[in-house]
Design an enzyme around this catalytic site. Structure first.
Site, PDB file in Angstrom:
ATOM      1  N   GLU A  26      -8.051  32.339  -0.098  1.00 47.36           N
ATOM      2  CA  GLU A  26      -8.147  30.927  -0.490  1.00 47.36           C
ATOM      3  C   GLU A  26      -8.556  30.879  -1.968  1.00 47.36           C
ATOM      4  OE1 GLU A  26      -7.860  27.634   0.620  1.00 47.36           O
ATOM      5  OE2 GLU A  26      -8.806  27.126  -1.280  1.00 47.36           O
ATOM      6  N   TYR A  74      -3.980  30.916   2.390  1.00 50.15           N
ATOM      7  CA  TYR A  74      -4.304  29.492   2.150  1.00 50.15           C
ATOM      8  C   TYR A  74      -5.244  29.022   3.261  1.00 50.15           C
ATOM      9  CZ  TYR A  74      -0.068  29.864  -0.715  1.00 50.15           C
ATOM     10  OH  TYR A  74       0.880  30.267  -1.619  1.00 50.15           O
ATOM     11  N   CYS A 114      -9.500  -0.294   5.713  1.00 48.36           N
ATOM     12  CA  CYS A 114      -8.273   0.468   5.965  1.00 48.36           C
ATOM     13  C   CYS A 114      -8.178   0.800   7.450  1.00 48.36           C
ATOM     14  CB  CYS A 114      -8.273   1.741   5.128  1.00 48.36           C
ATOM     15  SG  CYS A 114      -6.869   2.796   5.508  1.00 48.36           S
ATOM     16  N   ASP A 139      -0.445  28.572   5.287  1.00 49.36           N
ATOM     17  CA  ASP A 139      -0.627  27.113   5.385  1.00 49.36           C
ATOM     18  C   ASP A 139      -0.760  26.556   3.969  1.00 49.36           C
ATOM     19  OD1 ASP A 139      -1.202  24.539   6.125  1.00 49.36           O
ATOM     20  OD2 ASP A 139      -3.153  24.976   6.999  1.00 49.36           O
ATOM     21  N   CYS A 183       0.836  -1.206   0.000  1.00 52.38           N
ATOM     22  CA  CYS A 183       0.000   0.000   0.000  1.00 52.38           C
ATOM     23  C   CYS A 183       0.867   1.251   0.000  1.00 52.38           C
ATOM     24  CB  CYS A 183      -0.895  -0.013   1.232  1.00 52.38           C
ATOM     25  SG  CYS A 183      -1.912   1.447   1.430  1.00 52.38           S
ATOM     26  N   CYS A 239       0.335   3.633   4.301  1.00 53.18           N
ATOM     27  CA  CYS A 239       1.173   3.436   5.489  1.00 53.18           C
ATOM     28  C   CYS A 239       2.567   2.961   5.084  1.00 53.18           C
ATOM     29  CB  CYS A 239       0.555   2.374   6.394  1.00 53.18           C
ATOM     30  SG  CYS A 239      -1.010   2.843   7.108  1.00 53.18           S
ATOM     31  N   GLN A 283      -8.837  19.536   7.490  1.00 52.97           N
ATOM     32  CA  GLN A 283      -7.814  18.699   8.112  1.00 52.97           C
ATOM     33  C   GLN A 283      -8.354  17.286   8.337  1.00 52.97           C
ATOM     34  OE1 GLN A 283      -4.700  19.468   8.802  1.00 52.97           O
ATOM     35  NE2 GLN A 283      -4.706  21.671   8.462  1.00 52.97           N
ATOM     36  N   CYS A 323       3.082  21.180   5.424  1.00 55.26           N
ATOM     37  CA  CYS A 323       2.954  19.714   5.361  1.00 55.26           C
ATOM     38  C   CYS A 323       4.118  19.116   4.584  1.00 55.26           C
ATOM     39  CB  CYS A 323       1.617  19.320   4.750  1.00 55.26           C
ATOM     40  SG  CYS A 323       1.303  20.102   3.178  1.00 55.26           S
TER      41      CYS A 323
HETATM   42  N1  SAH Z   1      -5.547  26.454   6.485  1.00 59.62           N
HETATM   43  C1  SAH Z   1      -6.543  25.523   6.016  1.00 59.62           C
HETATM   44  C2  SAH Z   1      -6.218  24.925   4.639  1.00 59.62           C
HETATM   45  C3  SAH Z   1      -4.830  24.419   4.418  1.00 59.62           C
HETATM   46  S1  SAH Z   1      -4.589  23.404   2.995  1.00 59.62           S
HETATM   47  C4  SAH Z   1      -6.799  24.449   7.056  1.00 59.62           C
HETATM   48  O1  SAH Z   1      -6.019  24.250   7.973  1.00 59.62           O
HETATM   49  O2  SAH Z   1      -7.827  23.778   6.951  1.00 59.62           O
HETATM   50  C5  SAH Z   1      -4.050  24.527   1.794  1.00 59.62           C
HETATM   51  C6  SAH Z   1      -5.153  25.346   1.173  1.00 59.62           C
HETATM   52  O3  SAH Z   1      -4.558  26.193   0.184  1.00 59.62           O
HETATM   53  C7  SAH Z   1      -6.242  24.553   0.459  1.00 59.62           C
HETATM   54  O4  SAH Z   1      -7.490  24.994   0.930  1.00 59.62           O
HETATM   55  C8  SAH Z   1      -6.052  24.941  -1.009  1.00 59.62           C
HETATM   56  O5  SAH Z   1      -7.278  24.982  -1.717  1.00 59.62           O
HETATM   57  C9  SAH Z   1      -5.440  26.308  -0.919  1.00 59.62           C
HETATM   58  N2  SAH Z   1      -4.640  26.761  -2.055  1.00 59.62           N
HETATM   59  C10 SAH Z   1      -3.890  26.014  -2.897  1.00 59.62           C
HETATM   60  N3  SAH Z   1      -3.231  26.806  -3.760  1.00 59.62           N
HETATM   61  C11 SAH Z   1      -3.555  28.098  -3.447  1.00 59.62           C
HETATM   62  C12 SAH Z   1      -3.178  29.362  -3.966  1.00 59.62           C
HETATM   63  N4  SAH Z   1      -2.334  29.467  -4.984  1.00 59.62           N
HETATM   64  N5  SAH Z   1      -3.688  30.452  -3.391  1.00 59.62           N
HETATM   65  C13 SAH Z   1      -4.548  30.366  -2.336  1.00 59.62           C
HETATM   66  N6  SAH Z   1      -4.953  29.190  -1.810  1.00 59.62           N
HETATM   67  C14 SAH Z   1      -4.465  28.060  -2.359  1.00 59.62           C
END
Ligand code: SAH
Length: 452
Positions: free
Chosen positions: A333, A312, A160, A381, A78, A81, A283, A408
Site C-alpha cells: 500500500e 493496494y 444527504c 484492488d 447533485c 446520485c 470501504q 471500481c
Molecule cells: N483493498 C483496500 C483498499 C482499496 S482502495 C480495501 O478494500 O479497503 C485502493 C488503495 O490503493 C488505496 O488504499 C490507495 O491508497 C492505494 N494506492 C493507490 N495508488 C497506489 C499505488 N501506486 N501503489 C500502492 N497502493 C496504491
C-alpha cells in the site's frame, strides 16, 4: 442539423456509463441526464458536436416504466446520485450492463462470464464517509453541501440521503455555527479557513470522526465549535484538523493533528477490528464490503496452505479477512498511515502470518519478484485508473495460480483483463457488486486463473 436551444423529441434507449440517457435523432447521438430507458422526452439542445449532442429534459412526454419520483430535492443538480429517478431494479440492470459493455467491448470477453449483480442491503444512509465542501457563494454567504455535476460550484444542501443521520445532524449543527462566521470559511482569494467538513463513521461501534480541513498552516480551529460537538454527540470519539493549503482538487493535505480524542476510529469488518486513520482508504459501504470480500475470498479459493499477496491493500482489510485461510500474507500500500493501520490491525486481530510494505504496488511487486517471491494467489484492488502494464507483467512473471481483481472502474478493469489474457491468464467469472446505490459507480470482482 440541430443548433443550440432547439427542441427535439427523443426516445431514450440506453444509459451511458455515467448514467446519462442516450437517444438518437438520425445520425446524431444525444446524451440527456436524468432520463430513463423507455422515456420519451422533449429535449432542449445544449451543445452539438460532430456526431454527438448534449441536451436537457424540457418535458417528459411519456415516462419510462423504470421511473420513480426522485425523493431528494437536489437530485437533478447533485453530482452524487444519478439514479434517484429510477427504481433500484432498473439501476441494478444498468450497472450490470455497464460491466458487460466494458468487458465485451474493451476486454473482448463473453457476456456469459458476468454473473448477477449483488444488490446493496441499504440504498439509503449507507455511506460511512462524507466530505462536505464548505465555501462562500457570490454574495459572500456560507454554503456547504456538494459539488454540482461536472463542476466545482458548491450547491447548498446539508441533508444527504446517502449519509447516516448522525452525519446530517452534525452537518446541520456545523452549518448553524459557521453560517454566521464567514471569516472562518475558505475562499480561493483569502486561502485561509475551513474548506471541508469530513466525517467518518464506524458502523459497528457507532464511533464518529469529525475532521476539519483548513487552508492555512497555523489553523487553530475554534474551541467553542469543538466543545459543542463533543457535548452534543458523545459518539464523536475523534476530532481532527487536516491542513491543505494547496489549490487542488485533492481534498486532504498531508498534515493532520488531533484536537480531541483518538487519531483514528475502529470498525468491525468480517469479524475483525480495523483502525481507520483520516487518510486511510476504507470501504464506504461496510455491509456491502463484507459481501465484496466474501466473493473475493470465494475466488481466492484458499485452502490454508497458500501464499497470498494483497496489492493496494489499504488498511489490510481484504488480506487480513483471509489470513486464517492462508500460510502467509504480504500486503502492499502506498499511503504510510494506511500501512501503519494495517500492521496494527494485524496485531490487534492476532494475525501473525502477515507483513505489510509501504510503496508503489508496481515497484514493490517487481522488487519482491526479483527477490524470488512467488505467491499462489494475488489480490489486486487498485484505484480507478487500474493497473499499469508493468505491474501486469510482473504479476504474470510471479505466476500465481489465481488472480482476484477487485475493481471500481469497469473500463480500466476490462483493459487490464485483455492484457492478462495475453499473459496466460483467463477470466473464469465476474461478479458486479453494487457498493454505491444511487450513484453511477459499480464495483466488480473477477477471478482469473493461470492457463497451464
Ligand atoms: N483493498 C483496500 C483498499 C482499496 S482502495 C480495501 O478494500 O479497503 C485502493 C488503495 O490503493 C488505496 O488504499 C490507495 O491508497 C492505494 N494506492 C493507490 N495508488 C497506489 C499505488 N501506486 N501503489 C500502492 N497502493 C496504491
Amino acid at each position: 442539423m440541430f443548433k443550440k436551444n432547439d427542441l427535439t423529441e427523443l426516445e431514450i434507449t440506453a444509459l451511458t456509463s455515467d448514467g446519462d440517457g442516450v437517444g438518437r435523432a438520425g445520425e446524431l447521438v444525444f446524451f440527456v441526464p436524468n432520463t430513463a430507458v423507455g422515456d420519451t422526452v422533449n429535449t432542449r439542445v445544449l451543445k452539438v458536436k460532430k456526431n454527438v449532442a448534449y441536451g436537457r429534459v424540457e418535458e417528459i412526454v411519456a415516462p419510462s416504466r423504470d421511473r420513480i419520483d426522485p425523493d431528494c430535492p437536489v437530485s437533478n443538480s447533485c453530482g452524487g446520485c444519478v439514479y434517484r429517478h429510477i427504481s433500484y431494479e432498473a439501476e441494478l440492470r444498468a450497472k450490470r450492463q455497464k460491466v458487460i459493455d466494458a468487458v465485451t467491448r474493451i476486454g473482448k470477453l463473453s457476456a456469459d462470464l458476468v454473473k448477477d449483480i449483488i444488490p446493496s442491503e441499504n440504498i439509503e444512509g449507507y455511506r460511512n464517509k462524507a466530505m462536505i465542501p464548505v465555501g462562500l457563494n457570490r454574495s459572500g454567504e456560507v454554503v456547504m453541501g456538494f459539488y454540482a455535476r461536472h463542476s466545482h460550484n458548491i450547491m447548498h444542501c446539508i441533508n444527504c440521503r446517502l449519509s447516516p443521520d448522525i452525519f446530517n445532524d452534525i452537518a446541520a449543527d456545523f452549518y448553524d455555527f459557521i453560517s454566521c462566521r464567514p471569516e472562518l470559511v475558505y475562499s480561493s482569494t483569502n486561502r485561509r479557513g475551513i474548506r471541508h467538513l469530513y466525517l467518518r463513521y464506524a458502523e459497528s461501534s457507532g464511533d464518529v470522526m469529525v475532521c476539519i480541513v483548513a487552508g492555512e498552516k497555523n489553523f487553530k480551529g475554534d474551541k467553542e465549535l469543538y466543545n459543542s460537538v463533543i457535548e452534543k454527540y458523545p459518539t464523536v470519539k475523534s476530532i481532527i484538523v487536516n491542513i491543505n493549503p494547496d489549490e487542488t482538487n485533492v481534498i486532504l493535505g498531508k498534515k493532520t493533528y488531533t484536537v480531541y480524542g483518538s487519531d483514528h476510529i475502529t470498525d468491525n469488518l468480517c469479524g475483525l477490528n480495523f483502525d481507520i486513520s483520516p487518510q486511510a482508504f476504507y470501504q464506504v459501504n461496510r455491509r456491502q464490503a463484507e459481501r465484496l470480500y466474501g466473493i473475493a475470498a470465494d475466488y481466492a479459493a484458499l485452502s490454508g496452505n497458500e501464499f497470498l499477496m494483497d496489492l493496494y491493500c489499504g488498511t489490510g482489510t481484504i488480506g487480513l479477512s483471509m489470513a486464517d485461510k492462508c500460510r502467509e500474507l504480504i500486503g502492499v500500500e502506498i499511503i504510510p498511515e494506511a500501512v501503519e493501520n494495517a500492521k496494527k490491525n494485524a496485531a490487534r486481530n492476532g494475525v501473525s502470518n502477515a507483513r505489510f510494505i509501504c510503496g508503489d504496488a508496481a515497484f514493490a511487486a517487481d522488487k519482491l519478484r526479483a527477490e524470488g517471491v512467488r505467491p499462489d494467489v494475488i489480490v489486486v484492488d487498485p484505484p480507478r485508473k487500474g493497473l499499469t502494464p508493468e505491474l501486469i507483467d510482473t504479476i504474470a512473471q510471479m505466476s500465481p495460480e489465481r488472480i482476484v481483481y477487485v475493481s471500481c472502474d469497469p473500463a480500466t478493469l476490462a483493459r487490464d483483463l485483455a492484457l492478462f489474457a495475453d499473459k496466460n491468464y483467463s477470466v473464469k467469472e465476474i461478479t458486479p457488486v453494487d457498493m454505491f446505490p444511487r450513484t453511477a459507480h459499480v464495483e466488480a470482482v473477477v477471478m482469473m486463473s493461470r492457463k497451464d
